[in-house]
Design an enzyme around this catalytic site. Sequence first.
Site, mmCIF file in Angstrom:
data_model
loop_
_atom_site.group_PDB
_atom_site.id
_atom_site.type_symbol
_atom_site.label_atom_id
_atom_site.label_comp_id
_atom_site.label_asym_id
_atom_site.label_seq_id
_atom_site.Cartn_x
_atom_site.Cartn_y
_atom_site.Cartn_z
ATOM 1 N N SER A 144 0.846 -1.247 0.129
ATOM 2 C CA SER A 144 0.194 -0.051 0.129
ATOM 3 C C SER A 144 0.797 1.257 -0.084
ATOM 4 O O SER A 144 2.082 1.250 0.626
ATOM 5 C CB SER A 144 -0.839 -0.150 1.085
ATOM 6 O OG SER A 144 -1.393 1.409 1.477
ATOM 7 N N TYR A 158 -1.960 -1.380 10.164
ATOM 8 C CA TYR A 158 -2.002 -1.803 8.812
ATOM 9 C C TYR A 158 -0.618 -1.228 8.046
ATOM 10 O O TYR A 158 -0.076 -2.264 7.219
ATOM 11 C CB TYR A 158 -3.258 -1.000 8.291
ATOM 12 C CG TYR A 158 -3.556 -0.972 6.853
ATOM 13 C CD1 TYR A 158 -4.032 -2.107 6.267
ATOM 14 C CD2 TYR A 158 -2.930 -0.012 5.877
ATOM 15 C CE1 TYR A 158 -4.466 -2.374 4.825
ATOM 16 C CE2 TYR A 158 -3.207 -0.316 4.636
ATOM 17 C CZ TYR A 158 -3.840 -1.346 3.934
ATOM 18 O OH TYR A 158 -4.212 -1.491 2.528
HETATM 19 P P1 NAI Z 1 -11.509 -6.128 -0.902
HETATM 20 O O1 NAI Z 1 -12.055 -6.302 0.448
HETATM 21 O O2 NAI Z 1 -12.221 -5.634 -1.835
HETATM 22 O O3 NAI Z 1 -10.870 -7.256 -1.265
HETATM 23 C C1 NAI Z 1 -10.166 -8.251 -0.774
HETATM 24 C C2 NAI Z 1 -10.513 -9.654 -0.788
HETATM 25 O O4 NAI Z 1 -9.535 -10.263 0.081
HETATM 26 C C3 NAI Z 1 -11.936 -9.895 -0.149
HETATM 27 O O5 NAI Z 1 -12.646 -10.591 -1.047
HETATM 28 C C4 NAI Z 1 -11.625 -10.651 0.853
HETATM 29 O O6 NAI Z 1 -12.584 -11.852 1.434
HETATM 30 C C5 NAI Z 1 -10.463 -11.259 0.792
HETATM 31 N N1 NAI Z 1 -9.617 -11.910 1.960
HETATM 32 C C6 NAI Z 1 -9.513 -11.017 3.156
HETATM 33 N N2 NAI Z 1 -8.825 -11.688 3.929
HETATM 34 C C7 NAI Z 1 -8.541 -13.010 3.420
HETATM 35 C C8 NAI Z 1 -8.094 -13.981 4.063
HETATM 36 N N3 NAI Z 1 -7.502 -14.447 5.077
HETATM 37 N N4 NAI Z 1 -7.904 -15.125 3.087
HETATM 38 C C9 NAI Z 1 -8.356 -15.361 1.889
HETATM 39 N N5 NAI Z 1 -8.978 -14.115 1.506
HETATM 40 C C10 NAI Z 1 -9.072 -13.048 2.200
HETATM 41 O O7 NAI Z 1 -10.144 -5.067 -0.614
HETATM 42 P P2 NAI Z 1 -9.205 -4.336 -1.615
HETATM 43 O O8 NAI Z 1 -9.225 -2.983 -1.381
HETATM 44 O O9 NAI Z 1 -9.443 -4.843 -3.199
HETATM 45 O O10 NAI Z 1 -7.908 -5.121 -0.901
HETATM 46 C C11 NAI Z 1 -6.802 -5.814 -1.945
HETATM 47 C C12 NAI Z 1 -5.594 -5.377 -1.283
HETATM 48 O O11 NAI Z 1 -5.163 -4.183 -1.583
HETATM 49 C C13 NAI Z 1 -5.363 -5.552 0.229
HETATM 50 O O12 NAI Z 1 -4.113 -6.115 0.477
HETATM 51 C C14 NAI Z 1 -5.187 -4.012 0.475
HETATM 52 O O13 NAI Z 1 -4.611 -3.924 1.803
HETATM 53 C C15 NAI Z 1 -4.591 -3.421 -0.534
HETATM 54 N N6 NAI Z 1 -4.970 -1.982 -0.652
HETATM 55 C C16 NAI Z 1 -6.259 -1.539 -0.995
HETATM 56 C C17 NAI Z 1 -6.253 -0.372 -1.133
HETATM 57 C C18 NAI Z 1 -7.599 0.385 -1.575
HETATM 58 O O14 NAI Z 1 -7.926 1.787 -1.431
HETATM 59 N N7 NAI Z 1 -8.751 -0.136 -1.950
HETATM 60 C C19 NAI Z 1 -5.073 0.793 -0.935
HETATM 61 C C20 NAI Z 1 -3.983 0.115 -0.823
HETATM 62 C C21 NAI Z 1 -3.554 -1.255 -0.365
#
Ligand code: NAI
Length: 277
Positions: A144, A158
């Site tokens: 991130s 985080y």
């Molecule tokens: P999201 O919540 O839409 O997608 C994340 C997915 O990961 C979800 O489907 C969730 O069920 C799954 N997940 C969570 N914990 C899990 C586990 N223990 N085992 C298997 N699956 C799991 O969120 P997003 O935003 O797409 O996040 C994806 C990555 O991007 C994360 O690592 C997040 O920290 C990172 N990120 C997101 C930002 C944003 O603005 N959306 C900014 C910077 C980083």
Amino acid sequence: ETFAGRTAFVTGGASGIGLGIVKALARRDAFVVIADMRTDHISRALKALASAGLGESVAAVELDVTDRAAYASMARRMDEEFGGIDVLVNNAGVGVEGPILQATYPDWDFGLGVNLGGVVNGLQAMLPQMIAHGRGGHVVNTASLAATVVMPGHLAIYAAGKAAVLNLTENMRADLAGRGIGSSVLCPGFVRSNIHEAARNRPAHLREGSGFAASEQALSMRETGSEWMDPDAVGEMVADAILADQLYVITHGEFANRMRERAEALLAATPVCEMQF
Ligand code: NAI
């Protein structure tokens, strides 16, 4: 160049940024295995992919990336079904937000367990087969921009996990390159996703005793900004970076001044020294 004949494994691939990456890789002819712990996200994602004409290029498995035994058996399954994977995307992550003085061990264990531990488990489970099959490949780790600057809010846990992922990727890159495996670290800014629902990824035993219940409740109500980036655009950047073996994938420029100030503050605190590595 495409990913024809290659198999990709994308954790957290059923939503948000992960799903954007899945689409971009599938569009460029990869076969993509989505690994996610939310079955509702999986069925919604599979429907969306089918209506985008990508149904034949994807499969989905249920996996909690913090479960080492489950990850090990998933690795065996990928080996049996595909002769090993080619592209590993350690993307599953959770928003864990709350004042550090209110943090309890369950908050640390949840935040670091998924955001850092999930990446560790992906590498430990999947790298041996990626090396053994000899085709080379690529690892993408999702960090991130919070790994590079202090962001507004209460993000210490985080940011600690994400900074570790950034440094891990930088430090592992040469060793993996020696085996024909490239590496990239994705540092997104604000992207439209379901990350505000991350409390739903928190297992019951780490919910009990949490000091972050109130802040996570507030996070779950947060509105996603309409100006936030489309996850499909992030997916395209990641696919390009894999093909170019580009280390850093930085989606947003809004924090550049803060990144520079941080680098300059570190240098300002550094003694002058003739001898340089
Ligand atoms: P999201 O919540 O839409 O997608 C994340 C997915 O990961 C979800 O489907 C969730 O069920 C799954 N997940 C969570 N914990 C899990 C586990 N223990 N085992 C298997 N699956 C799991 O969120 P997003 O935003 O797409 O996040 C994806 C990555 O991007 C994360 O690592 C997040 O920290 C990172 N990120 C997101 C930002 C944003 O603005 N959306 C900014 C910077 C980083």
